[in-house]
Design a protein around this motif. Structure first.
Motif, PDB file in Angstrom:
ATOM      1  N   MET A 191      -0.750  -3.610   0.490  1.00  0.00           N
ATOM      2  CA  MET A 191      -0.945  -2.164   0.484  1.00  0.00           C
ATOM      3  C   MET A 191       0.187  -1.444  -0.231  1.00  0.00           C
ATOM      4  O   MET A 191       1.367  -1.805  -0.086  1.00  0.00           O
ATOM      5  CB  MET A 191      -1.030  -1.634   1.915  1.00  0.00           C
ATOM      6  N   HIS A 195      -0.017   4.873   0.860  1.00  0.00           N
ATOM      7  CA  HIS A 195      -1.377   4.534   0.432  1.00  0.00           C
ATOM      8  C   HIS A 195      -2.261   5.783   0.455  1.00  0.00           C
ATOM      9  O   HIS A 195      -1.883   6.838   0.967  1.00  0.00           O
ATOM     10  CB  HIS A 195      -1.966   3.463   1.359  1.00  0.00           C
ATOM     11  N   ASN A 197      -5.794   5.132   1.313  1.00  0.00           N
ATOM     12  CA  ASN A 197      -7.009   4.428   1.725  1.00  0.00           C
ATOM     13  C   ASN A 197      -8.050   5.416   2.240  1.00  0.00           C
ATOM     14  O   ASN A 197      -7.709   6.489   2.761  1.00  0.00           O
ATOM     15  CB  ASN A 197      -6.685   3.405   2.819  1.00  0.00           C
ATOM     16  N   LEU A 212      -9.233   0.845  -0.813  1.00  0.00           N
ATOM     17  CA  LEU A 212      -7.834   0.514  -0.548  1.00  0.00           C
ATOM     18  C   LEU A 212      -6.994   0.703  -1.802  1.00  0.00           C
ATOM     19  O   LEU A 212      -7.429   0.368  -2.916  1.00  0.00           O
ATOM     20  CB  LEU A 212      -7.708  -0.929  -0.069  1.00  0.00           C
ATOM     21  N   THR A 213      -5.779   1.244  -1.640  1.00  0.00           N
ATOM     22  CA  THR A 213      -4.812   1.330  -2.729  1.00  0.00           C
ATOM     23  C   THR A 213      -3.772   0.234  -2.512  1.00  0.00           C
ATOM     24  O   THR A 213      -3.171   0.138  -1.436  1.00  0.00           O
ATOM     25  CB  THR A 213      -4.136   2.707  -2.759  1.00  0.00           C
ATOM     26  N   THR A 214      -3.551  -0.575  -3.532  1.00  0.00           N
ATOM     27  CA  THR A 214      -2.686  -1.745  -3.396  1.00  0.00           C
ATOM     28  C   THR A 214      -1.442  -1.595  -4.269  1.00  0.00           C
ATOM     29  O   THR A 214      -1.295  -0.634  -5.033  1.00  0.00           O
ATOM     30  CB  THR A 214      -3.450  -3.018  -3.780  1.00  0.00           C
ATOM     31  N   GLN A 468     -10.379  10.317   5.125  1.00  0.00           N
ATOM     32  CA  GLN A 468      -8.968   9.946   5.045  1.00  0.00           C
ATOM     33  C   GLN A 468      -8.199  10.622   6.178  1.00  0.00           C
ATOM     34  O   GLN A 468      -8.555  11.723   6.613  1.00  0.00           O
ATOM     35  CB  GLN A 468      -8.386  10.341   3.686  1.00  0.00           C
TER      36      GLN A 468
END
Length: 590
Positions: A191, A195, A197, A212-214, A468
């Motif tokens: 992650m 983030h 997400n 998802l933001t990685t 969110q």
């Protein structure tokens, strides 16, 4: 003459309505009195009176819940979680209201971060429109970042998702108020911190998926196909090196949730842009490139490390069916920083032709420009009338807490809307202890409408509810969908909710002939039988109703005046005739 005056009056109304279309009015004192300080952290109907309350963090050590009231100031601090209740080292970073134990009462989740990579979670249980300050719990595991509150298992009770020991992700469910942990995803995910997400439907099947933001600002989509999340394709690369928080909205009115992403185009963030990606597409489209005003360049502010200053807060400001945005920009040649309204308008630049829409910045907005050192700007329906107003937070000299400014949206062009709130559906009219199930803040429901506009063209729009929850996303517990100036009934309104693992059936219900300017409260009870879901409709009269009433009263008064004049003339003629008849009788008698 009367026709000419009526035409002139109508023309004047149109001119004034156009002039005030984007007018704002500062109503801070009317709303908060002298208590307008702190960080607005979340919204929710805490006391279940169908009015949205405001959750505010003060000094990063206490929570104050401002309850909506019918008398000024319209938001009063009534419920507090003071610093004496929490551990002495707790530094509150976020608040997420919701019903975490399934009793249809609002609980309050808050996160605390004292170490760089350790986020603690506390939950205070709702107790008959108050909080049990002595019975709170602390989760027995910590997260590396603020968690995403989502409905992971489709039971309409919010769960807590995040990375506990990277790259592994876990989800926590509060079963009988006891934390139960399980592995969340079938593959590891590194992650990004911070983030963005999201729990939002990304393939138009009315079931919320996981975005998802990685690390490296790459984006992964995990689709919910049968109640379980499955990774869909390789990660998507970002369009720029420095990007902000992702946001999801139906930008062009096609019923799909588009991915909006603010970005910096250079290391110093002197040049900025906003990108858009359609669901399932790796192509990025620029929907805002012009950040120059009067020869001065404006841009997003990068802020200190670990913060999330590149943020868009979205809402349909002018109810035209296309969501607008609020953003905080700074002057690259000076120290000025303020909030701006970004209006969603038809595209007139080559970069956005494939989308057909773009953002246009309203530079000369005096009420927003008067708020210096703005930090956060978001939409909020202050008066529960379906028209989105604004809350702007700014820094002040000599104060640690932010100053809250409330701006009323005096939008007078008579557009229409539908306001939808989806509840948990854990109970309907038979809730335990006669609880009213309005204060649940349910993440995951998806709403879409289809109708025909005034020109006969098909029109639709969609939105996810509370997709969110981290890093001051400040989403409202309902969706406001603009209809433009079409007063037609909504042909179809669809509502879908998450499904349970192993369930391939889509939980979706349809309502027809919905009246414009109405609020629809949907109770999906029971969850697995959409035909039995109920909806409560509340009407909000539009400006046209008032104008029609005024016109009708005016016409009635005018007709009464004419009738009175004619009656008076007839009465005079009758009196004259009676005198003549009496004189004729007297003359004949002689």
């Amino acid at each position: 003459m009367w026709s000419l005056n009526l035409t002139y009056f109508t023309f004047l109304l149109l001119i004034l309505g156009h002039f005030h279309a984007f007018a704002l009015q500062d109503v801070t004192v009317e709303l908060f009195g002298a208590s307008n300080y702190g960080t607005v952290a979340a919204f929710g109907d805490f006391n279940a009176d169908k009015q949205t309350d405001i959750f505010i963090i003060r000094e990063q050590s206490e929570i104050v819940i401002f309850l909506a009231d019918s008398k000024a100031p319209y938001f009063k601090p009534k419920v507090n979680i003071t610093k004496s209740v929490l551990p002495s080292n707790a530094v509150i970073t976020s608040v997420v209201p919701g019903d975490y134990d399934g009793d249809s009462q609002m609980d309050v989740l808050l996160t605390s971060q004292s170490d760089a990579d350790k986020v603690e979670v506390f939950i205070f249980w709702g107790d008959n429109q108050t909080l049990d300050l002595g019975g709170w719990i602390k989760l027995n595991k910590t997260f590396t970042d603020q968690p995403l509150v989502m409905d992971f298992n489709g039971d309409m009770i919010p769960d807590i998702f995040g990375a506990t020991s990277p790259p592994d992700t876990e989800v926590c469910s509060l079963i009988k108020r006891t934390p139960q942990w399980q592995k969340a995803l079938s593959a590891p995910v590194n992650m990004r911190v911070p983030h963005s997400n999201a729990f939002i439907d990304l393939n138009k099947d009315f079931t919320a998926d996981l975005f998802l933001t990685t690390v490296g600002s790459k984006f992964e989509t995990w689709l919910n196909k049968d109640g379980n999340f499955t990774k869909a394709g390789p990660p998507v690369e970002p369009p720029a090196h420095t990007v902000g928080q992702s946001a999801f909205v139906d930008f062009d009115g096609d019923g799909l949730q588009d991915h909006l992403l603010p970005a910096c185009l250079d290391d110093e963030c002197q040049r900025s842009s906003i990108y858009l990606a359609k669901p399932g597409s790796p192509e990025w489209v620029q929907v805002l490139v012009d950040f120059q005003w009067r020869g001065t360049m404006w841009s997003f502010s990068r802020g200190p490390p670990g913060s999330s200053p590149l943020v868009l807060h979205l809402g349909d400001y002018n109810l035209d069916g296309f969501p607008d945005a609020l953003a905080v920009l700074h002057n690259t040649s000076g120290s000025n920083q303020q909030a701006f309204l970004l209006e969603n308008v038809p595209c007139n630049i080559p970069s956005c032709h494939s989308v057909g829409r773009m953002f246009h910045i309203h530079w000369d907005q005096p009420d927003l420009g008067a708020i210096q050192k703005a930090v956060i700007a978001t939409f909020f329906d202050i008066y529960e009338d379906g028209i989105l107003d604004m809350l702007v937070l700014s820094q002040a000299e000599g104060r640690d807490d932010l100053i809250i400014h409330a701006l009323k949206n005096n939008f007078e062009a008579d557009a229409y809307f539908v306001k939808v709130m989806v509840l948990s559906g854990l109970c309907s009219n038979d809730c335990p202890d006669n609880v009213k199930p309005f204060g649940v803040n349910q993440p995951g429901p998806y709403v879409m409408y289809t109708t025909v506009d005034s020109n006969g063209y098909l029109k639709n729009a969609s939105a996810g509810q509370l997709s969110q929850s981290a890093h001051l996303s400040l989403q409202l517990p309902y969706t406001v969908l603009g209809l433009g100036r079409s007063a037609n009934f909504l042909d179809h309104l669809f509502v879908g909710i998450p499904r349970q693992p192993g369930d391939s059936d889509i939980r979706k219900q349809e309502w027809t002939a919905i009246i414009p300017n109405s609020q629809l409260i949907v109770i999906p009870f029971p969850h697995d039988n959409p035909r039995s879901w109920s909806a409560k409709l509340y009407l909000t009269p539009s400006n046209s109703v008032l104008l029609t009433a005024i016109a009708l009263i005016g016409v009635c008064v005018f007709i009464l005046v004419i009738i009175g004049i004619l009656h008076w003339q007839e009465k005079k003629a009758d009196d004259r005739e009676k005198r003549q008849e009496a004189h004729r009788f007297h003359f004949d008698a002689m």
